[in-house]
Design a protein around this motif. Structure first.
Motif, PDB file in Angstrom:
ATOM      1  N   HIS A  75       0.809  -1.168  -0.071  1.00 37.62           N
ATOM      2  CA  HIS A  75       0.106   0.077   0.066  1.00 37.62           C
ATOM      3  C   HIS A  75       0.774   1.222   0.061  1.00 37.62           C
ATOM      4  N   TRP A  76       0.329   2.267  -0.688  1.00 36.89           N
ATOM      5  CA  TRP A  76       1.330   3.308  -0.816  1.00 36.89           C
ATOM      6  C   TRP A  76       1.583   4.129   0.658  1.00 36.89           C
ATOM      7  N   SER A  77       0.929   4.109   1.406  1.00 35.35           N
ATOM      8  CA  SER A  77       1.036   4.545   2.649  1.00 35.35           C
ATOM      9  C   SER A  77       2.326   4.034   3.484  1.00 35.35           C
ATOM     10  N   PHE A  78       2.534   2.938   3.366  1.00 36.80           N
ATOM     11  CA  PHE A  78       3.695   2.115   3.680  1.00 36.80           C
ATOM     12  C   PHE A  78       4.886   2.891   2.858  1.00 36.80           C
ATOM     13  N   GLY A  79       4.765   3.136   1.728  1.00 43.73           N
ATOM     14  CA  GLY A  79       5.968   3.670   1.098  1.00 43.73           C
ATOM     15  C   GLY A  79       6.097   5.081   1.383  1.00 43.73           C
ATOM     16  N   LYS A  80       5.184   5.758   1.826  1.00 46.17           N
ATOM     17  CA  LYS A  80       5.402   7.203   2.250  1.00 46.17           C
ATOM     18  C   LYS A  80       6.130   7.233   3.624  1.00 46.17           C
ATOM     19  N   HIS A  81       5.524   6.391   4.526  1.00 51.62           N
ATOM     20  CA  HIS A  81       6.264   6.180   5.776  1.00 51.62           C
ATOM     21  C   HIS A  81       7.666   5.843   5.581  1.00 51.62           C
ATOM     22  N   PHE A  82       7.872   4.933   4.704  1.00 53.71           N
ATOM     23  CA  PHE A  82       9.387   4.553   4.586  1.00 53.71           C
ATOM     24  C   PHE A  82      10.191   5.823   3.908  1.00 53.71           C
ATOM     25  N   VAL A  83       9.908   6.449   2.945  1.00 51.27           N
ATOM     26  CA  VAL A  83      10.655   7.650   2.630  1.00 51.27           C
ATOM     27  C   VAL A  83      10.608   8.505   3.700  1.00 51.27           C
ATOM     28  N   ARG A  84       9.810   8.809   4.354  1.00 55.09           N
ATOM     29  CA  ARG A  84       9.987   9.663   5.355  1.00 55.09           C
ATOM     30  C   ARG A  84      10.968   9.227   6.581  1.00 55.09           C
ATOM     31  N   ASP A  85      10.895   8.138   7.094  1.00 58.60           N
ATOM     32  CA  ASP A  85      11.697   7.476   7.923  1.00 58.60           C
ATOM     33  C   ASP A  85      13.223   7.471   7.441  1.00 58.60           C
ATOM     34  N   GLU A  86      13.306   7.136   6.161  1.00 63.53           N
ATOM     35  CA  GLU A  86      14.631   6.945   5.558  1.00 63.53           C
ATOM     36  C   GLU A  86      15.247   8.502   5.417  1.00 63.53           C
ATOM     37  N   LEU A  87      14.503   9.396   5.109  1.00 66.54           N
ATOM     38  CA  LEU A  87      14.923  10.705   5.150  1.00 66.54           C
ATOM     39  C   LEU A  87      15.474  10.998   6.512  1.00 66.54           C
ATOM     40  N   HIS A  88      14.722  10.954   7.577  1.00 71.45           N
ATOM     41  CA  HIS A  88      15.126  11.142   8.915  1.00 71.45           C
ATOM     42  C   HIS A  88      16.268  10.442   9.160  1.00 71.45           C
TER      43      HIS A  88
END
Lengths: 525, 428
Positions: A75-88
């Motif tokens: 699901h896209w929301s997991f992708g969203k969380h991933f890119v956010r966490d990755e950036l942090h």
């Protein structure tokens, strides 16, 4: 730290388990065995068999993003969380957790390859012993989750969603998942009963039967039947399965589990859409106990790792260097910044849980007069481990705090109680850590951890299946706290999508029964 | 306890989620990428990028309680000197505890994340195409593609075809009457039973033993999986035909082109170059720069070289014609050209340019694009020698297009406009 007497008492002739920070599989195994010897042998913990999986930081981010579950559907929301966490993470703004543990049988513990051997040992003591024991013994987990079935169920969910994407297109699936996720908190039947995630085989069988029935009962002839009347009849006959009465008494209203209600009653949903709602609902139920036991779960795990690490040191199995590394990370995990500190972001469940567990341990062995007054049952009973284990099994956060937070902990944390009226420009202090305030502070804190007072209380109260087909949901407003308007409108849109017709939400004051606000959403064709 | 090493597991398990996420945020990402091109330096226009998008289409709403209504009690740690009845002013709205809303991503805050170079370019050049790419001459066959080519009896283990192999194995086992494991077990059970029987039936036991020995031997002789059974997937490299195309980049570098105008023109050509390299592996690019003389240069010099002089555009066209004649026979090649200038030309030269375009170049080209760089101060329709001169070509030749670029922000839309699939329809 309170453990100095432990730490200095290391009288060891045995060789330490490891020296330096490098790790390998043999060392991890050795460390695990040593932890297990203390955890099972000395503390008598009762755990699921452990599986320890070594992963990279990227995989850890991955696991994070999909709410901690392996083999999650896409699901896209997991992708969203991933890119956010990755950036942090790349910017160093946030460190990764040292571990991730899954409430399953066997219990899966993730450890990260970057960590030192000391951290691995800490993680094994914390997760593989502490969390694992809690998962297996706490009544909420027993009642609400099936540890042996969850991994299979996730597999089923993942393949099912993927198959739906193939059959109906990713966009259609995405829309249903979006809507289901929006209502995830309303997907729990809070009164236990038939809530358990059932076994994979049964689940798969059910999905297949549902599909088969659809196929068998499909008759192309119906399409050719010309009269409109008949069509309507067929339609309403189908709906009438659960109920024909508009009043909804046969729908068993009010119903707090909105996802369940939609799965069973929404007139327009296709077979597979109902199944997806069911999947989301089951996952939501799976997480329900975790949300209710944050303080206890972390308290239990932190107490356990603290005990095991100290015992390892006493036995001479840890070097001084490792012990210092451990203490450093332990104290940063259990740090509680004050409310006006820049780092403050709510009460730290590790700190609070650990403090209360340690306090209980202290009370059983070295009680003060105050403890005897407040906790006659456990003060000085001389059995810290037995007392703790019983508490771990039988309480959840709110009842645990209400029952076991002692005045000493309140003093140590310097807790105070704030009352906030939304119209006033300032808040005022209603209780502090003194004789008069202990009970009030404790009660307020307990309420703060009570999930049912944190989540909005929503119920389906009316569903017209024959006339206007309008769905009415009520929000029981307590203390005048309304729903956040923007979020409510957006969520309502999703609800209307699933229901297929007009949806109305009324906010009713719980005490007076007065309607405070109404929202409405009509599904756009 | 069991330790599993998952580090070797296939990486980027989250790729599927990431793609779904990018698709979801597509409109916003496009906007952000367009912004990025405006502000970037020429040299790193095609690097990956941290993009900032508004989280509008990425909302995950849930019913939540409004913290601005009603009354509530809450407990805080770290009291220092407050007593019952003290008041604390509320933090101003919007400020206060920083990580409350934004942490979950549900706030209205912007959402920042990094796009890889590939993803960036994908968004950038989405739906763009060289128009009229028709002359598909199979002269140069460089690329080869792996294609399935049946099955082979040997190969590397990674190409083992399990289904075929097991099918062979099964057929052979049936054909050679290999006794099944179940049968063997049954015999063993019977034998054990017979041996346990009292009185012992010697004959039966012996017979069973013999049969068992025979069955075991047969099972040994006829292997479960024989090298004969193995089947492997076979792949072959097949040459893949490709179309040939060449793009001429003509740029005016005369004295009248200021640094700013050159920067604009270069940005355009960089986009063009990136686009061609990315989408058409076989496209050749010829760089021609001109003052009052024209000269073919390499990519490096084209983008970085400094030279000034007067302006005679026809020299560039002559140079282009010469190169076409020399290296790119019109019959075999799809020829494209893009020309950038500030619109100034040596006044006698204009007629010659138009003449050349009309009689030969436009006939040879699939598509000819003219970009005039200028400044906003010139107004919406400034006139220049070249623009006015070329204007008459627009109606007559469908494969001729001209656009004006006044600031970096225009470049991308103009570029898209020239090469989008719709523009192709306009141009013929």
């Amino acid at each position: 730290m309170q453990n100095t007497e432990h730490a200095t008492a290391s009288a060891a002739s045995t060789k330490p388990l490891f020296e330096g920070s490098d790790w390998n599989f043999d060392l991890v195994k050795k460390a695990y065995d040593a932890c297990e010897e203390i955890g099972l042998g000395e503390l008598g913990l009762d755990i699921y068999p452990n599986v320890i999986e070594v992963i990279t930081s990227e995989q850890m981010l991955d696991a994070y993003a999909s709410i901690g579950l392996p083999r999650m559907y896409r699901h896209w929301s997991f992708g969203k969380h991933f890119v956010r966490d990755e950036l942090h993470y790349r910017k160093g703004a946030r460190a990764l957790a040292y571990e991730l543990v899954i409430n399953s049988d066997p219990c899966i513990n993730y450890i990260m390859e970057e960590n030192s051997m000391t951290m691995h040992t800490l993680v094994l003591a914390h997760a593989a012993m502490g969390h694992n024991h809690f998962f297996k013994n706490n009544y909420l987990f027993q009642e609400w989750t099936r540890a042996d079935a969850i991994l299979d169920y996730l597999d089923f969910a993942k393949t099912y969603v993927a198959r739906c994407e193939d059959q109906h297109g990713p966009n259609a699936v995405e829309q249903v998942l979006d809507a289901a996720h929006a209502l995830m908190q309303q997907g729990i039947s809070r009164y236990p009963g038939s809530n358990r995630t059932v076994s994979l085989a049964r689940e798969r069988e059910r999905a297949r039967e549902r599909h088969l029935y659809e196929q068998q009962s499909f008759n192309d002839l119906w399409r050719t039947v010309p009269q409109k009347r008949q069509e309507e009849d067929a339609d309403s006959a189908e709906d009438a399965q659960p109920s024909s009465a508009a009043g909804g008494s046969q729908l068993r209203l009010p119903e707090e589990n909105i996802l369940y209600f939609l799965e069973k009653t929404a007139p327009k949903l296709a077979d597979w859409e109902r199944e997806i709602l069911r999947i989301v609902r089951n996952l939501s139920t799976y997480f329900y106990p975790q949300r209710q036991t944050k303080v206890m779960n972390e308290g239990c795990a932190t107490w356990t790792h603290f005990h095991i690490m100290n015992r390892l040191y006493d036995k001479g199995l840890l070097t001084e260097g490792s012990m210092l590394e451990f203490l450093h990370s332990h104290s940063s995990v259990t740090m509680q910044p004050a409310w006006n500190d820049r780092r403050y972001s709510g009460l730290n469940p590790y700190a609070l849980g650990f403090a209360i567990m340690r306090d209980i341990e202290r009370m059983t062995t070295e009680p003060t007069d105050e403890d005897r007054d407040w906790f006659p049952d456990i003060a000085g009973n001389g059995d810290p481990v037995g007392t703790l284990k019983q508490i771990w099994a039988e309480f959840r956060d709110d009842s645990f705090i209400l029952q076991f937070m002692s005045p000493k902990v309140i003093r140590d944390f310097r807790l105070f109680n704030i009352h906030d009226e939304s119209q006033r420009p300032q808040v005022f202090v209603s209780n502090i850590h003194n004789e008069l305030g202990y009970r009030q502070v404790r009660q307020a804190l307990s309420k703060q951890y009570c999930v049912s007072s944190l989540d909005p209380d929503l119920q389906v109260i009316e569903a017209d299946l024959q006339g206007s087909r309008r769905l009415v949901v009520a929000h029981n407003v307590r203390n005048g706290v309304l729903l956040d308007r923007a979020n409510c409108e957006r969520t309502l849109y999703h609800l209307a999508r699933l229901w297929g017709y007009r949806v109305k939400l009324i906010e009713i004051d719980y005490e007076t029964g007065k309607v405070l606000k109404e929202h409405e959403n009509l599904r756009m064709p | 306890m069991q330790i599993v090493d998952r580090r070797r597991n296939p990486k980027s398990k989250s790729l599927g989620n990431r793609q779904r996420f990018l698709r979801r945020a597509k409109a916003e990402i496009k906007e952000a990428v367009r912004e990025a091109v405006k502000t970037r330096k020429v040299s790193d226009i095609d690097a990956g990028e941290e993009v900032r998008i508004s989280s509008k289409s990425l909302r995950e709403p849930q019913f939540s309680l409004d913290s601005k209504s009603g009354s509530r009690d809450f407990v805080l740690p770290g009291n220092t000197d407050m007593v019952v009845g003290d008041t604390i002013p509320k933090p101003p709205p919007g400020g206060g505890r920083g990580n409350k809303g934004s942490k979950e991503g549900t706030g209205e805050d912007d959402f920042v994340f990094a796009l890889s170079r590939e993803e960036f370019l994908d968004v950038f050049f989405e739906d763009l195409k060289l128009p009229n790419l028709v002359k598909a001459k199979l002269k140069q066959i460089k690329s080869a593609e792996l294609t399935r080519a049946g099955f082979a009896t040997d190969g590397p283990p990674s190409k083992l075809n399990h289904v075929r192999t097991m099918r062979n194995s099964l057929a052979r086992r049936i054909a050679l009457n290999r006794p099944s494991l179940a049968y063997l077990e049954k015999l063993e059970a019977e034998l054990a039973e017979a041996e346990a029987e009292t009185p012992l039936n010697e004959g039966k036991v012996n017979e069973l033993r013999e049969r068992l020995a025979r069955v075991t031997a047969l099972r040994k002789r006829v292997a479960y999986l024989d090298p004969l059974d193995l089947k492997f997937n076979r792949h072959e490299r097949l040459p893949k035909p490709s179309t040939q195309a060449v793009m001429f980049c003509l740029m005016d570098v005369s004295a009248s082109m200021t640094e700013r105008l050159k920067d604009l023109a270069k940005r355009f050509f960089i986009l063009l170059n990136m686009f061609l390299r990315r989408h058409y592996k076989e496209v050749q690019v010829v760089f021609i720069r001109h003052t009052n003389v024209a000269q073919e240069v390499d990519e490096e010099t084209f983008f970085t070289g400094r030279e000034t002089g007067g302006t005679v555009i026809s020299t560039a066209l002559v140079e282009m014609e010469r190169i076409i004649e020399e290296r790119y026979p019109v019959a075999d090649w799809n020829i494209y050209a893009a020309q950038a200038s500030d619109g100034h030309n040596f006044s006698d030269d204009m007629a010659e340019c138009i003449e050349m375009l009309q009689t030969s170049i436009l006939e040879q080209c699939q598509y000819f694009a003219y970009i005039e760089v200028g400044s906003i101060d010139d107004g919406p329709y400034p006139s220049s020698e070249v623009w006015d001169g070329y204007e008459e070509l627009v109606g007559e030749h469908a494969n001729f297009a001209m656009r004006r670029v006044a600031e970096p922000g225009d470049i991308y839309p103009v570029f898209r406009n020239l090469f989008s699939e719709d523009a192709k329809a306009n141009s013929g």
